[in-house]
Design a protein around this motif. Structure first.
Motif, PDB file in Angstrom:
ATOM      1  N   LYS A  12       1.131  -7.702  -0.610  1.00 15.84           N
ATOM      2  CA  LYS A  12       1.369  -6.578  -0.595  1.00 15.84           C
ATOM      3  C   LYS A  12       0.707  -6.178  -2.188  1.00 15.84           C
ATOM      4  O   LYS A  12      -0.227  -4.344  -2.163  1.00 15.84           O
ATOM      5  CB  LYS A  12       2.847  -6.016  -1.370  1.00 15.84           C
ATOM      6  CG  LYS A  12       3.448  -5.952  -0.230  1.00 15.84           C
ATOM      7  CD  LYS A  12       5.104  -5.738  -0.169  1.00 15.84           C
ATOM      8  CE  LYS A  12       6.070  -5.471   0.746  1.00 15.84           C
ATOM      9  NZ  LYS A  12       7.569  -5.927  -0.247  1.00 15.84           N
ATOM     10  N   ILE A  13       0.609  -6.081  -3.077  1.00 18.60           N
ATOM     11  CA  ILE A  13      -0.855  -6.031  -4.169  1.00 18.60           C
ATOM     12  C   ILE A  13      -1.867  -6.089  -3.359  1.00 18.60           C
ATOM     13  O   ILE A  13      -2.831  -4.963  -3.692  1.00 18.60           O
ATOM     14  CB  ILE A  13      -0.668  -7.152  -5.703  1.00 18.60           C
ATOM     15  CG1 ILE A  13       0.211  -7.006  -6.433  1.00 18.60           C
ATOM     16  CG2 ILE A  13      -2.010  -6.850  -6.169  1.00 18.60           C
ATOM     17  CD1 ILE A  13       0.322  -7.872  -7.168  1.00 18.60           C
ATOM     18  N   ILE A  14      -2.384  -7.189  -2.862  1.00 16.41           N
ATOM     19  CA  ILE A  14      -4.248  -6.598  -2.720  1.00 16.41           C
ATOM     20  C   ILE A  14      -4.261  -6.108  -1.352  1.00 16.41           C
ATOM     21  O   ILE A  14      -5.080  -5.317  -1.594  1.00 16.41           O
ATOM     22  CB  ILE A  14      -4.364  -8.337  -1.667  1.00 16.41           C
ATOM     23  CG1 ILE A  14      -4.783  -9.629  -2.829  1.00 16.41           C
ATOM     24  CG2 ILE A  14      -5.790  -8.317  -0.920  1.00 16.41           C
ATOM     25  CD1 ILE A  14      -4.993 -10.801  -2.201  1.00 16.41           C
ATOM     26  N   GLU A  15      -3.106  -5.733  -0.866  1.00 10.57           N
ATOM     27  CA  GLU A  15      -3.108  -4.540   1.009  1.00 10.57           C
ATOM     28  C   GLU A  15      -3.252  -3.276  -0.492  1.00 10.57           C
ATOM     29  O   GLU A  15      -3.923  -2.147   0.104  1.00 10.57           O
ATOM     30  CB  GLU A  15      -2.344  -4.612   1.057  1.00 10.57           C
ATOM     31  CG  GLU A  15      -1.856  -6.160   2.238  1.00 10.57           C
ATOM     32  CD  GLU A  15      -0.196  -5.619   3.185  1.00 10.57           C
ATOM     33  OE1 GLU A  15       0.210  -5.233   2.949  1.00 10.57           O
ATOM     34  OE2 GLU A  15      -1.111  -6.858   4.318  1.00 10.57           O
ATOM     35  N   ALA A  16      -2.089  -2.731  -1.258  1.00 14.80           N
ATOM     36  CA  ALA A  16      -2.360  -1.480  -2.202  1.00 14.80           C
ATOM     37  C   ALA A  16      -3.998  -1.491  -2.662  1.00 14.80           C
ATOM     38  O   ALA A  16      -4.822  -0.266  -2.745  1.00 14.80           O
ATOM     39  CB  ALA A  16      -1.827  -2.123  -3.034  1.00 14.80           C
ATOM     40  N   ALA A  17      -4.436  -2.024  -2.870  1.00 17.35           N
ATOM     41  CA  ALA A  17      -5.853  -2.549  -3.675  1.00 17.35           C
ATOM     42  C   ALA A  17      -6.624  -1.947  -2.537  1.00 17.35           C
ATOM     43  O   ALA A  17      -7.663  -0.912  -2.748  1.00 17.35           O
ATOM     44  CB  ALA A  17      -6.362  -3.302  -4.236  1.00 17.35           C
ATOM     45  N   GLU A  63      -4.350   1.292  -9.801  1.00 16.74           N
ATOM     46  CA  GLU A  63      -2.933   0.876 -10.515  1.00 16.74           C
ATOM     47  C   GLU A  63      -1.866   1.197 -10.431  1.00 16.74           C
ATOM     48  O   GLU A  63      -0.838   0.937 -10.325  1.00 16.74           O
ATOM     49  CB  GLU A  63      -3.537   0.755 -12.195  1.00 16.74           C
ATOM     50  CG  GLU A  63      -3.050   0.293 -13.055  1.00 16.74           C
ATOM     51  CD  GLU A  63      -2.846   0.629 -14.788  1.00 16.74           C
ATOM     52  OE1 GLU A  63      -2.480   0.163 -15.395  1.00 16.74           O
ATOM     53  OE2 GLU A  63      -3.682   1.142 -15.125  1.00 16.74           O
ATOM     54  N   GLN A  64      -2.108   2.876 -10.347  1.00 16.16           N
ATOM     55  CA  GLN A  64      -1.142   3.690  -9.550  1.00 16.16           C
ATOM     56  C   GLN A  64      -0.004   3.162  -8.003  1.00 16.16           C
ATOM     57  O   GLN A  64       0.523   3.465  -8.232  1.00 16.16           O
ATOM     58  CB  GLN A  64      -1.162   5.316  -9.529  1.00 16.16           C
ATOM     59  CG  GLN A  64      -1.070   5.230 -11.791  1.00 16.16           C
ATOM     60  CD  GLN A  64      -0.204   5.708 -12.269  1.00 16.16           C
ATOM     61  OE1 GLN A  64       1.184   5.454 -11.793  1.00 16.16           O
ATOM     62  NE2 GLN A  64      -0.757   4.683 -13.261  1.00 16.16           N
ATOM     63  N   GLU A  65      -0.866   2.547  -7.368  1.00  7.82           N
ATOM     64  CA  GLU A  65      -0.977   2.232  -6.096  1.00  7.82           C
ATOM     65  C   GLU A  65      -0.164   1.716  -6.093  1.00  7.82           C
ATOM     66  O   GLU A  65       0.769   0.819  -5.364  1.00  7.82           O
ATOM     67  CB  GLU A  65      -2.195   1.931  -5.502  1.00  7.82           C
ATOM     68  CG  GLU A  65      -1.676   2.499  -3.372  1.00  7.82           C
ATOM     69  CD  GLU A  65      -0.328   3.239  -2.973  1.00  7.82           C
ATOM     70  OE1 GLU A  65      -0.372   3.017  -2.147  1.00  7.82           O
ATOM     71  OE2 GLU A  65      -1.617   4.523  -3.601  1.00  7.82           O
ATOM     72  N   VAL A  66      -0.047   0.392  -7.037  1.00  7.35           N
ATOM     73  CA  VAL A  66      -0.024  -1.377  -7.149  1.00  7.35           C
ATOM     74  C   VAL A  66       1.452  -0.847  -7.922  1.00  7.35           C
ATOM     75  O   VAL A  66       2.346  -1.497  -7.489  1.00  7.35           O
ATOM     76  CB  VAL A  66      -0.478  -1.869  -7.527  1.00  7.35           C
ATOM     77  CG1 VAL A  66      -0.406  -3.352  -8.624  1.00  7.35           C
ATOM     78  CG2 VAL A  66      -2.501  -2.886  -6.909  1.00  7.35           C
ATOM     79  N   LEU A  67       1.429  -0.218  -9.431  1.00  9.14           N
ATOM     80  CA  LEU A  67       2.792   0.101  -9.850  1.00  9.14           C
ATOM     81  C   LEU A  67       3.890   0.436  -8.947  1.00  9.14           C
ATOM     82  O   LEU A  67       5.442   0.432  -8.565  1.00  9.14           O
ATOM     83  CB  LEU A  67       2.726   1.113 -10.614  1.00  9.14           C
ATOM     84  CG  LEU A  67       1.726   0.676 -11.546  1.00  9.14           C
ATOM     85  CD1 LEU A  67       1.505   1.424 -12.887  1.00  9.14           C
ATOM     86  CD2 LEU A  67       2.344  -0.515 -12.328  1.00  9.14           C
ATOM     87  N   LYS A  68       3.516   1.611  -7.201  1.00  3.34           N
ATOM     88  CA  LYS A  68       4.417   1.809  -6.701  1.00  3.34           C
ATOM     89  C   LYS A  68       4.827   0.174  -5.524  1.00  3.34           C
ATOM     90  O   LYS A  68       6.211   0.753  -5.614  1.00  3.34           O
ATOM     91  CB  LYS A  68       3.458   2.466  -5.513  1.00  3.34           C
ATOM     92  CG  LYS A  68       3.207   3.980  -6.219  1.00  3.34           C
ATOM     93  CD  LYS A  68       2.100   4.996  -4.755  1.00  3.34           C
ATOM     94  CE  LYS A  68       1.793   5.698  -5.506  1.00  3.34           C
ATOM     95  NZ  LYS A  68       1.150   6.596  -3.977  1.00  3.34           N
TER      96      LYS A  68
END
Length: 68
Positions: A12-17, A63-68
């Motif tokens: 999920k983290i990789i996809e968000a980036a 960073e904001q996307e990952v924090l979601k």
């Protein structure tokens, strides 16, 4: 006692980036939880012609996307 994130969360983290149109790749993802505090670190691959300020703005957006 640190513990790495589960594979599902790491994906999920990789996809968000990678959702960001300026990101060309992600590598060296490192995650861990120390108590209730999560730590996430990774390298972004961006266009080398971006200014430092442009790259910083992109990193802030990711960073904001990952924090979601």
């Amino acid at each position: 006692m640190d513990k790495e994130f589960c594979d599902e969360d790491r994906v999920k983290i990789i996809e968000a980036a990678l959702v960001h149109p300026e990101v060309k790749g992600v590598h060296d993802l490192r995650t861990r939880s120390s108590g209730i505090k999560p730590f996430i670190q990774f390298h972004l691959e961006l266009d080398g012609l971006l200014t430092l300020n442009q790259a910083h703005i992109i990193c802030d957006e990711i960073e904001q996307e990952v924090l979601k």
